[in-house]
Each structure stands twice: as structure tokens, then as C-alpha cells.
Scaffold this active site. Structure first.
Site, PDB file in Angstrom:
ATOM      1  CD  GLU A 113       0.642  -9.463   1.648  1.00 38.77           C
ATOM      2  OE1 GLU A 113      -0.170 -10.733   1.970  1.00 38.77           O
ATOM      3  OE2 GLU A 113      -0.529  -8.579   1.407  1.00 38.77           O
TER       4      GLU A 113
ATOM      5  N   GLY B 154       0.895  -1.265   0.313  1.00 37.85           N
ATOM      6  CA  GLY B 154       0.130  -0.070   0.077  1.00 37.85           C
ATOM      7  C   GLY B 154       1.316   1.456   0.209  1.00 37.85           C
TER       8      GLY B 154
ATOM      9  N   GLY C  11       3.752  -3.960  -4.000  1.00 36.28           N
ATOM     10  CA  GLY C  11       3.381  -3.878  -5.015  1.00 36.28           C
ATOM     11  C   GLY C  11       3.882  -2.484  -6.087  1.00 36.28           C
ATOM     12  NE  ARG C  12      -0.241   2.455  -6.021  1.00 37.11           N
ATOM     13  CZ  ARG C  12      -1.170   2.341  -6.984  1.00 37.11           C
ATOM     14  NH1 ARG C  12      -1.104   3.128  -7.936  1.00 37.11           N
ATOM     15  NH2 ARG C  12      -2.418   1.897  -6.177  1.00 37.11           N
TER      16      ARG C  12
ATOM     17  CB  CYS D 119     -13.973   4.555 -30.542  1.00 37.01           C
ATOM     18  SG  CYS D 119     -13.124   4.151 -31.642  1.00 37.01           S
ATOM     19  CD  GLU D 120     -15.400   3.124 -24.044  1.00 32.22           C
ATOM     20  OE1 GLU D 120     -16.065   3.987 -23.399  1.00 32.22           O
ATOM     21  OE2 GLU D 120     -16.293   2.211 -24.841  1.00 32.22           O
TER      22      GLU D 120
ATOM     23  CE1 TYR E 101      -2.430  -2.910  -8.729  1.00 33.61           C
ATOM     24  CE2 TYR E 101      -0.440  -1.024  -7.372  1.00 33.61           C
ATOM     25  CZ  TYR E 101      -1.289  -2.329  -7.766  1.00 33.61           C
ATOM     26  OH  TYR E 101      -0.784  -3.549  -5.981  1.00 33.61           O
TER      27      TYR E 101
HETATM   28  C1  LIG Z   1      -2.753  -5.427  -4.711  1.00 35.27           C
HETATM   29  C2  LIG Z   1      -2.257  -6.028  -2.790  1.00 35.27           C
HETATM   30  C3  LIG Z   1      -1.346  -5.533  -2.366  1.00 35.27           C
HETATM   31  C4  LIG Z   1      -0.295  -4.120  -3.433  1.00 35.27           C
HETATM   32  O1  LIG Z   1      -0.207  -2.933  -3.115  1.00 35.27           O
HETATM   33  P1  LIG Z   1       0.309  -2.041  -3.308  1.00 35.27           P
HETATM   34  O2  LIG Z   1      -0.668  -0.885  -3.553  1.00 35.27           O
HETATM   35  O3  LIG Z   1       0.906  -2.675  -5.194  1.00 35.27           O
HETATM   36  O4  LIG Z   1       1.677  -2.011  -2.464  1.00 35.27           O
HETATM   37  C5  LIG Z   1      -0.513  -6.437  -1.408  1.00 35.27           C
HETATM   38  N1  LIG Z   1      -1.655  -6.996  -0.913  1.00 35.27           N
HETATM   39  C6  LIG Z   1      -2.843  -7.441  -1.076  1.00 35.27           C
HETATM   40  C7  LIG Z   1      -3.122  -8.181  -0.227  1.00 35.27           C
HETATM   41  C8  LIG Z   1      -3.040  -6.782  -2.290  1.00 35.27           C
HETATM   42  O5  LIG Z   1      -4.925  -7.298  -2.793  1.00 35.27           O
END
Ligand SMILES: *Cc1c(COP(=O)(O)O)cnc(C)c1O
Length: 421
Positions: A275, A239, A277-278, A346-347, A375
Site C-alpha cells: 500500500e 510507509g 502512498g507517499r 493568521c496563525e 499529503y
Molecule cells: C496511510 C496508509 C498507507 C500509506 O502510507 P505511505 O507512508 O504514504 O506509503 C498505507 N496503508 C495504510 C493502512 C495507511 O493508513
């Protein structure tokens, strides 16, 4: 911080000219920087170097197997949300004991696949899912290691489509129900409750919601210990936000985030899971596109580029802002005017930027849509029967097309005309 910069007047990904790459690969394409991926992983992991921690990169942000292999080689685990993502992690060579499985709708087939693979833990999101997992595990003579995903009902102050920790969001078990569910889990066959999980949302730039949520995690862990259910790990989810507007919005550094984590976790004696990601992938990728036309509308100028919402849906899906840089540095100094950067789909929602002050582009100019590594390609589609956008991974002066552009036969050839037509 990223490794896209001007060298000799041309925007480069590390040591590779994006102008040369565009001629080689064709546009549009995604381009990822290995050095940036590695740097982000390391900065995050090093914030927890003194703890017993496992960073499970959230695959859904960018699931290209070359990206996964790059991170896996640094010791990263993976957070997956489907059998497909688990297969990607396996293909990239990530050991199962570093994989966690999240998501509100795991099927029994997916549970069986993950149990046979021997993943580290399931993040369970509901009571019925827990019962199904118990049955599947028992049927296989296996034990599922489980963390219950707890929904703390905390507003992460982010876009409503990426909030996951409020009571009205579909994710997790209500905090007030969690203790009871752990007691049930402890009694279920095939289930070993061993962790607590929380993930309250994405692109979070304020540490307070994290602090509030983590304090609840700590309280729950202590209550469970009182109930005789001791936790081996606490999973803080992902997050952490990234700077989409250059230096104008600076999210907390992982070290500051780590202080909030340690505040909650210091006395728990648990392994720490994360976890992100971003935070790992976003700034490590750009989308490179070519200007097709500059069109004068009645009231404004439209810059029509060859990338569209099917290649990068974030602007229209999340009202997201992405910086747009010219690949030719000379254009940076040119006078700026307001323009909408739009694609061929076309949107009306097909845009990459609205009313943006940008250099006056001409037909054929290359543009880089920045901070598109997370993403981005993973949400691309073939809408309007457009070819899926290719992905290129750069490392120093080397590059590889890690997902080639399909051809029209790949796209149309699998469809069938029934014999009654
Ligand atoms: C999408 C997700 C993440 C990653 O979130 P980021 O904002 O990209 O760091 C981590 N844990 C779970 C369960 C997710 O669904």
C-alpha cells in the site's frame, strides 16, 4: 527522481513552463507530473515483478481522480480508508477486486457499500469492528474477505504523528492477540479470514523496522497455518520514505525494500500486497506560489507568499521540510540569505519554511515548494475563508486543471442564515 527541471531558464513540469502555467491558472496551485507518478509506480511494481503481487496505491496520499486513473491504468489497485475514497477509486475506473479498505472507524454504512462493490478485502482493526462486519455481511448475504491489521509494537523511527505500529498507536490488533482473533474470525458468519495486514508508519527511511515487523508477520502466518487457517495473502502496508531534502536524505530503493520483504515472504506461498502512498505521489507534485511581499522584521526577513498552511499543512503539522526552488533559474545563482517563508493565514504556525537560506526573492517572483504531491492537496482546507487550492496534471506538453479553483459563491453560498436572524 522527478520530472521538474529548468529549461531555458524556467522551471518546467515535464514540458510545461510553470511561469506560463501560473499566468494561466493563477497562484497558488498544485502541479503533478504524470511521468513521475508513472515512474514511481513502475519502480515499485517492478521490484515485485517476479512475485504474485498487487500494489494498492494508498489513495489518501493524493486522491485526485486523475491521479487515480493514471495509476489504475498501469494496473494499480487502491487502498481506501473511507466510502468517499472508494467512490473516488470507482469513479477513476479501478476494478473493485483490486481495492482494499483500511481504517479504525469504518461505519456499517461504509462496510455495506464496500461489500456491495465487491472489494478484494477489508483490513480489520479491532474485535468490535470484526463483529460489526460479520453482522453487516450476514445481513446482505455476503462474505467479507478479511485481513486482520496487526500492530507489532515496533518503532518505525519516524515523526510521532505518522507512527502507526507502536503499542500506544490506535491502529491494529496487538500482535499477542492476533492468533486468538483469527480463530474467532474463522468461526464468524459472513467472515472469511484470508490475509494478514500490517502498516507500521510513514516516511520510514530505515529498513530495520520493516525487517523486524515482517519477521513477525511471517511467524504469525506460520502459526495460523498450524491452526488450520491458511493465508491467501500478506499485506505489507506502505510507509517507504521519500527524499524531502534533495540528495541529502536518500531513502532505501524499492529493490532494497523488496529484499527485506522476500526475506520474510519467500516460504509463505502467499500473494503479496502493498500500500505505498507517499513513495508514489510525493515527488510527483509541487505547490507553486507567488511572493506577495518581502518584509523586514526586527530580527529576520519574512518572505510572504500566497500559499499558506491551509494549502499545505505538512510543515506545521509534521515539522516537515520542503525544498523551495525559484521558478526563474537566474535566482538560483543569486546570493542566499536566511528567511522565513510564510503565508497570509493568521496563525504563527502558518509557514512553509523557517530560517531557510534562499535566494533574495522580490515581489512577484514564483516559488515551487517541492515534494508536495503526497499529503498536500488532500489535507488542504478553506481556513481563513481562502479558496481551495486548484490542482493541475501535466503530461508531456499537455496539462489539465484536474480540480479547478472554486469561486467565492461555492465557498460561502452554501451557508444559511436561519429565519430568526
Ligand atoms: C496511510 C496508509 C498507507 C500509506 O502510507 P505511505 O507512508 O504514504 O506509503 C498505507 N496503508 C495504510 C493502512 C495507511 O493508513
Amino acid at each position: 527522481m522527478h520530472h521538474f527541471a529548468y529549461k531555458g531558464g524556467v522551471l518546467h513540469a515535464e514540458d510545461v513552463s510553470l511561469d506560463a502555467l501560473a499566468s494561466e491558472v493563477g497562484t497558488p496551485f498544485y502541479c503533478y507530473s504524470t511521468a513521475t507518478l508513472e515512474r514511481h509506480y513502475r519502480v515499485f511494481a517492478e521490484a515485485f515483478a517476479d512475485a504474485d503481487a498487487l500494489v494498492c496505491y494508498s489513495i489518501k496520499a493524493n486522491s485526485n481522480i486523475a491521479v487515480l486513473r493514471t495509476l489504475g491504468a498501469l494496473g494499480s489497485g487502491m487502498d481506501v480508508v473511507s466510502e468517499g475514497e472508494l467512490r473516488r477509486a470507482q469513479t477513476a475506473g479501478v476494478p473493485s477486486e483490486r481495492i482494499v479498505f483500511s481504517g479504525v472507524g469504518k461505519t456499517r454504512e461504509e462496510m455495506a457499500f464496500a461489500l456491495k462493490a465487491g472489494i478484494y478485502a477489508f483490513n480489520v482493526e479491532s474485535e468490535p469492528e470484526l463483529s460489526a462486519l460479520s453482522e453487516v455481511a450476514t445481513g446482505l448475504g455476503a462474505t467479507a474477505r478479511v485481513a486482520v491489521r496487526v500492530n507489532p509494537d515496533i518503532d518505525p523511527k519516524t515523526h510521532r504523528k505518522i507512527s502507526t505500529g507502536k503499542a500506544e498507536d490506535k491502529f491494529g490488533v496487538p500482535y499477542t492477540r492476533a492468533r486468538e482473533l483469527y480463530a474467532e474470525a474463522a468461526a464468524l458468519r459472513g467472515i472469511q479470514p484470508c490475509g494478514i495486514h500490517m502498516h507500521i508508519g510513514s516516511q520510514i527511511t530505515d529498513l530495520k523496522p520493516f525487517g523486524d515487523a515482517f519477521a513477525l508477520l511471517k511467524d504469525l502466518a506460520e502459526q495460523l497455518a498450524d491452526d488450520g487457517i491458511s493465508m491467501e495473502f500478506v499485506n505489507f502496508g506502505g510507509g517507504l520514505g521519500v527524499p524531502y531534502r534533495g540528495t541529502n536524505d536518500v531513502p532505501p530503493h524499492p529493490d532494497e525494500y523488496a529484499r527485506v520483504v522476500f526475506d520474510a515472504a519467500k516460504d509463505l506461498g502467499c500473494k503479496l500486497l502493498f500500500e505505498p502512498g507517499r513513495m508514489i505521489a510525493a515527488n510527483a507534485g509541487i505547490l507553486v506560489s507567488r511572493v506577495l511581499y518581502v518584509k523586514q522584521g526586527a530580527d529576520k526577513t519574512f518572505t510572504v507568499v500566497d500559499a499558506a498552511m491551509n494549502d499545505l499543512i505538512r510543515p506545521t503539522l509534521y515539522e516537515a521540510y520542503h525544498d523551495i526552488w525559484p521558478v526563474a533559474e537566474t535566482l538560483r545563482e543569486s546570493e542566499r540569505t536566511a528567511t522565513d517563508v510564510v503565508g497570509p493565514v493568521c496563525e504563527t504556525g502558518d509557514y512553509l519554511a523557517l530560517d531557510r537560506q534562499l535566494p533574495s526573492f522580490s515581489q512577484g517572483d514564483l516559488v515551487a515548494i517541492m515534494t508536495a504531491g503526497a499529503y498536500g492537496a488532500v489535507q488542504s482546507s478553506t481556513y481563513n475563508t481562502r479558496l481551495l487550492v486548484p490542482e493541475v496534471l501535466v503530461k508531456g506538453s499537455d496539462y489539465e486543471v484536474v480540480r479547478p479553483r472554486p469561486d467565492y459563491d461555492d465557498l460561502i453560498g452554501r451557508e444559511k442564515i436561519p429565519n430568526w436572524l
